[in-house]
Design an enzyme around this catalytic site. Structure first.
Site, mmCIF file in Angstrom:
data_model
loop_
_atom_site.group_PDB
_atom_site.id
_atom_site.type_symbol
_atom_site.label_atom_id
_atom_site.label_comp_id
_atom_site.label_asym_id
_atom_site.label_seq_id
_atom_site.Cartn_x
_atom_site.Cartn_y
_atom_site.Cartn_z
ATOM 1 C CG ASP A 21 2.125 -2.406 7.674
ATOM 2 O OD1 ASP A 21 2.961 -3.314 7.610
ATOM 3 O OD2 ASP A 21 2.276 -1.345 8.285
ATOM 4 C CD1 TRP A 49 -4.170 -9.410 -0.171
ATOM 5 C CD2 TRP A 49 -2.617 -10.420 -1.443
ATOM 6 N NE1 TRP A 49 -4.713 -9.590 -1.426
ATOM 7 C CE2 TRP A 49 -3.783 -10.207 -2.231
ATOM 8 C CE3 TRP A 49 -1.522 -11.037 -2.030
ATOM 9 C CZ2 TRP A 49 -3.863 -10.597 -3.558
ATOM 10 C CZ3 TRP A 49 -1.613 -11.434 -3.357
ATOM 11 C CH2 TRP A 49 -2.777 -11.207 -4.106
ATOM 12 C CG HIS A 53 6.474 -6.967 -0.967
ATOM 13 N ND1 HIS A 53 5.913 -6.258 0.065
ATOM 14 C CD2 HIS A 53 7.385 -7.802 -0.387
ATOM 15 C CE1 HIS A 53 6.469 -6.629 1.219
ATOM 16 N NE2 HIS A 53 7.360 -7.577 0.966
ATOM 17 C CG ASN A 85 10.931 -2.120 5.876
ATOM 18 O OD1 ASN A 85 10.211 -1.334 5.267
ATOM 19 N ND2 ASN A 85 10.456 -2.824 6.913
HETATM 20 C C1 FPP Z 1 4.767 -3.643 4.456
HETATM 21 O O1 FPP Z 1 4.007 -4.849 4.458
HETATM 22 C C2 FPP Z 1 5.196 -3.333 3.082
HETATM 23 C C3 FPP Z 1 6.459 -3.061 2.709
HETATM 24 C C4 FPP Z 1 7.603 -3.072 3.637
HETATM 25 C C5 FPP Z 1 6.804 -2.785 1.292
HETATM 26 C C6 FPP Z 1 5.878 -1.899 0.551
HETATM 27 C C7 FPP Z 1 6.158 -1.991 -0.901
HETATM 28 C C8 FPP Z 1 5.234 -2.022 -1.897
HETATM 29 C C9 FPP Z 1 3.800 -1.831 -1.673
HETATM 30 C C10 FPP Z 1 5.607 -2.271 -3.326
HETATM 31 C C11 FPP Z 1 6.540 -1.381 -4.016
HETATM 32 C C12 FPP Z 1 6.389 0.080 -3.766
HETATM 33 C C13 FPP Z 1 6.262 1.003 -4.731
HETATM 34 C C14 FPP Z 1 6.287 2.456 -4.386
HETATM 35 C C15 FPP Z 1 6.084 0.660 -6.139
HETATM 36 P P1 FPP Z 1 4.606 -6.140 5.141
HETATM 37 O O2 FPP Z 1 5.554 -6.780 4.219
HETATM 38 O O3 FPP Z 1 5.188 -5.730 6.460
HETATM 39 O O4 FPP Z 1 3.355 -7.038 5.327
HETATM 40 P P2 FPP Z 1 3.000 -7.913 6.628
HETATM 41 O O5 FPP Z 1 2.800 -6.916 7.740
HETATM 42 O O6 FPP Z 1 1.741 -8.603 6.238
HETATM 43 O O7 FPP Z 1 4.139 -8.848 6.874
#
Ligand code: FPP
Length: 221
Positions: A2, A7, A19, A50
């Site tokens: 998360d 970020w 991401h 998601n």
């Molecule tokens: C949650 O943070 C993150 C995700 C839903 C996506 C995670 C994906 C990656 C780290 C990249 C690709 C993965 C791989 C395995 C290569 P958020 O978007 O909810 O962040 P926020 O809470 O700050 O809004």
């Protein structure tokens, strides 16, 4: 993993940049896991929930995933990493599924770290699909006699040990429908660090904290 969105926002950028940077943290943490002999590294990369994000973000995440698999499989081969994807894969595109199948087949006999990427996963979905599978496979008598230890084999994580340790970044204090059944005795670790800033030192700090935990599994030592 998360905190990617926050970020990016803190830097005046679109969420996808978070991401992209988060994928670098994935690379760093996998490298540390391999170096430190961690047998299983599981990443909750995309939940069933998601799918409800804006289409552009969903597409961006899928593209990122494709890119990651295309770029990293050879590297995984040279480090003996077994690549596994678990989740409601019927919801993923044919292109993504084909790449996943290819990557999984290629790395299937590697005996180093197993990297499990949870995609289109939810803990409640997993328990429900396990129930359905068990109900189809077993006679009513066998179903009635089903024990907790036997239920594991119907979950998508069949054959994989329950997680010892769960890291959640960015100050969120929830399980968010992750491995609900499998985390019954998992040790939790919460950090305010946003996922794109979670690299090798932060991963190792978390592992050091795990080493200090006293696991009693509800018993007395
Ligand atoms: C949650 O943070 C993150 C995700 C839903 C996506 C995670 C994906 C990656 C780290 C990249 C690709 C993965 C791989 C395995 C290569 P958020 O978007 O909810 O962040 P926020 O809470 O700050 O809004």
């Amino acid at each position: 993993m998360d905190g990617n969105g926050r970020w990016a926002k803190a830097r005046g950028k679109e969420r996808i940049f978070g991401h992209i940077e988060g994928a670098e943290s994935v690379r760093a943490c996998l490298e540390a896991a391999v170096e430190d002999g961690v047998k299983y590294l599981s990443l909750y990369a995309f939940s069933e929930e998601n799918w409800g994000r804006p289409q552009a973000e969903v597409n961006g995440l899928m593209e990122l995933l494709i890119k990651y698999i295309q770029e990293e499989i050879d590297n995984m081969m040279s480090h003996h990493v077994r690549f596994v994807v678990l989740g409601h894969r019927e919801r993923l595109s044919e292109k993504v599924n084909a790449l996943i199948d290819e990557g999984m087949a290629k790395t299937a006999s590697n005996d180093g770290t197993t990297l499990i990427v949870f995609l289109s996963y939810s803990g409640k979905w997993d328990i429900l699909q396990a129930m359905k599978k068990a109900a189809c496979e077993l006679s009513p008598e066998q179903f009635q006699a089903l024990e907790i230890k036997d239920f594991d084999r119907y979950l998508v994580t069949a054959g994989i040990p329950d997680p010892d340790f769960l890291i959640r970044t960015s100050g969120e204090l929830r399980i968010s429908n992750y491995l609900l059944w499998q985390t019954a005795y998992t040790e939790f670790y919460f950090t305010d660090t946003l996922w794109p800033d979670f690299r090798k030192p932060q991963f190792r700090e978390a592992l050091a904290e795990y080493a200090r935990r006293d696991r009693r599994y509800g018993k007395v030592k």
